[in-house]
Design a protein around this motif. Sequence first.
Motif, mmCIF file in Angstrom:
data_model
loop_
_atom_site.group_PDB
_atom_site.id
_atom_site.type_symbol
_atom_site.label_atom_id
_atom_site.label_comp_id
_atom_site.label_asym_id
_atom_site.label_seq_id
_atom_site.Cartn_x
_atom_site.Cartn_y
_atom_site.Cartn_z
ATOM 1 N N UNK A 6 99.499 10.211 139.526
ATOM 2 C CA UNK A 6 98.600 11.269 139.996
ATOM 3 C C UNK A 6 99.067 11.811 141.338
ATOM 4 N N UNK A 7 99.521 10.928 142.212
ATOM 5 C CA UNK A 7 100.017 11.336 143.524
ATOM 6 C C UNK A 7 101.251 12.223 143.386
ATOM 7 N N UNK A 8 102.167 11.851 142.520
ATOM 8 C CA UNK A 8 103.398 12.634 142.327
ATOM 9 C C UNK A 8 103.077 13.993 141.727
ATOM 10 N N UNK A 9 102.233 14.014 140.701
ATOM 11 C CA UNK A 9 101.873 15.280 140.065
ATOM 12 C C UNK A 9 101.142 16.187 141.049
ATOM 13 N N UNK A 10 100.209 15.611 141.824
ATOM 14 C CA UNK A 10 99.463 16.412 142.796
ATOM 15 C C UNK A 10 100.397 17.026 143.834
ATOM 16 N N UNK A 11 101.472 16.334 144.190
ATOM 17 C CA UNK A 11 102.417 16.869 145.158
ATOM 18 C C UNK A 11 103.356 17.911 144.586
ATOM 19 N N UNK A 12 103.587 17.869 143.262
ATOM 20 C CA UNK A 12 104.526 18.800 142.643
ATOM 21 C C UNK A 12 103.875 20.083 142.142
ATOM 22 N N UNK A 13 102.612 20.032 141.776
ATOM 23 C CA UNK A 13 101.942 21.206 141.212
ATOM 24 C C UNK A 13 101.927 22.392 142.182
ATOM 25 N N UNK A 14 101.663 22.196 143.483
ATOM 26 C CA UNK A 14 101.700 23.370 144.376
ATOM 27 C C UNK A 14 103.060 24.075 144.392
ATOM 28 N N UNK A 15 104.130 23.324 144.361
ATOM 29 C CA UNK A 15 105.457 23.951 144.334
ATOM 30 C C UNK A 15 105.690 24.652 142.999
ATOM 31 N N UNK A 16 105.217 24.054 141.923
ATOM 32 C CA UNK A 16 105.349 24.654 140.602
ATOM 33 C C UNK A 16 104.600 25.974 140.520
ATOM 34 N N UNK A 17 103.459 26.048 141.189
ATOM 35 C CA UNK A 17 102.632 27.252 141.156
ATOM 36 C C UNK A 17 102.983 28.241 142.271
ATOM 37 N N UNK A 18 103.855 27.858 143.193
ATOM 38 C CA UNK A 18 104.236 28.742 144.293
ATOM 39 C C UNK A 18 103.182 28.825 145.377
ATOM 40 N N UNK A 19 102.369 27.784 145.499
ATOM 41 C CA UNK A 19 101.298 27.763 146.497
ATOM 42 C C UNK A 19 101.820 27.086 147.753
ATOM 43 N N UNK A 20 101.712 27.764 148.887
ATOM 44 C CA UNK A 20 102.172 27.216 150.156
ATOM 45 C C UNK A 20 101.035 27.263 151.168
ATOM 46 N N UNK A 21 101.274 26.702 152.345
ATOM 47 C CA UNK A 21 100.306 26.798 153.418
ATOM 48 C C UNK A 21 99.620 25.494 153.750
ATOM 49 N N UNK A 22 100.012 24.412 153.112
ATOM 50 C CA UNK A 22 99.446 23.102 153.425
ATOM 51 C C UNK A 22 100.486 22.036 153.107
ATOM 52 N N UNK A 23 100.256 20.853 153.649
ATOM 53 C CA UNK A 23 101.193 19.750 153.461
ATOM 54 C C UNK A 23 100.895 19.034 152.156
ATOM 55 N N UNK A 24 101.907 18.881 151.330
ATOM 56 C CA UNK A 24 101.736 18.133 150.084
ATOM 57 C C UNK A 24 101.886 16.635 150.309
ATOM 58 N N UNK A 25 102.124 16.232 151.547
ATOM 59 C CA UNK A 25 102.242 14.811 151.862
ATOM 60 C C UNK A 25 100.927 14.232 152.394
ATOM 61 N N UNK A 26 99.899 15.040 152.402
ATOM 62 C CA UNK A 26 98.580 14.574 152.846
ATOM 63 C C UNK A 26 97.985 13.667 151.768
ATOM 64 N N UNK A 27 96.766 13.227 151.991
ATOM 65 C CA UNK A 27 96.090 12.384 151.003
ATOM 66 C C UNK A 27 95.979 13.152 149.685
ATOM 67 N N UNK A 28 96.032 12.431 148.587
ATOM 68 C CA UNK A 28 96.075 13.051 147.269
ATOM 69 C C UNK A 28 94.861 13.938 147.017
ATOM 70 N N UNK A 29 93.684 13.483 147.402
ATOM 71 C CA UNK A 29 92.493 14.297 147.155
ATOM 72 C C UNK A 29 92.541 15.598 147.957
ATOM 73 N N UNK A 30 93.120 15.568 149.173
ATOM 74 C CA UNK A 30 93.246 16.788 149.962
ATOM 75 C C UNK A 30 94.232 17.761 149.316
ATOM 76 N N UNK A 31 95.319 17.219 148.775
ATOM 77 C CA UNK A 31 96.316 18.072 148.121
ATOM 78 C C UNK A 31 95.708 18.736 146.893
ATOM 79 N N UNK A 32 94.937 17.979 146.113
ATOM 80 C CA UNK A 32 94.308 18.556 144.924
ATOM 81 C C UNK A 32 93.305 19.642 145.322
#
Length: 146
Positions: A6-32
């Motif tokens: 879940x952590x890996x997928x949550x970190x990869x989905x923003x890049x897959x969707x082209x969404x920027x502006x936040x850290x994907x290394x934050x807590x998983x719930x924050x990234x989601x």
Amino acid sequence: MTGSAINIVAGQVPALMGITGFSTRAATYEVIINTLKGLPRTTIDAAWGLTGLFSLYAIHINCNQLSKRYPRRARLFFFISITRNAFVVIVLTFASWLYCRHRKPPPVNIRLPSWKLFPQDFKTWVSLSSIASSSKPSGHRSLSPP
């Protein structure tokens, strides 16, 4: 295992969707949460990423079903399933080239940093590494006769 996935997928989905502006290394719930908030900012990257992901899964599932339906051709479907990555990369690269071929790229303005911007420790490290690379390490024996 599931938490890591879940952590890996949550970190990869923003890049897959082209969404920027936040850290994907934050807590998983924050990234989601940030990913869901950023869905309106999805870029054209999502078209290429989601198409590739869907294609990979569709080819894999279809090859598995066809190999069960046609056991004589199971080997052929196995090799098609293995080469699906190359096939998807080639097709989507060609499609992106067709999409971008008449677009003018934005001007690239690259400024190289001056040595003044680097800290003093970095300058010292560079000078020490150049000195160390020019001398022979201790215990090194030369093959040439004395």
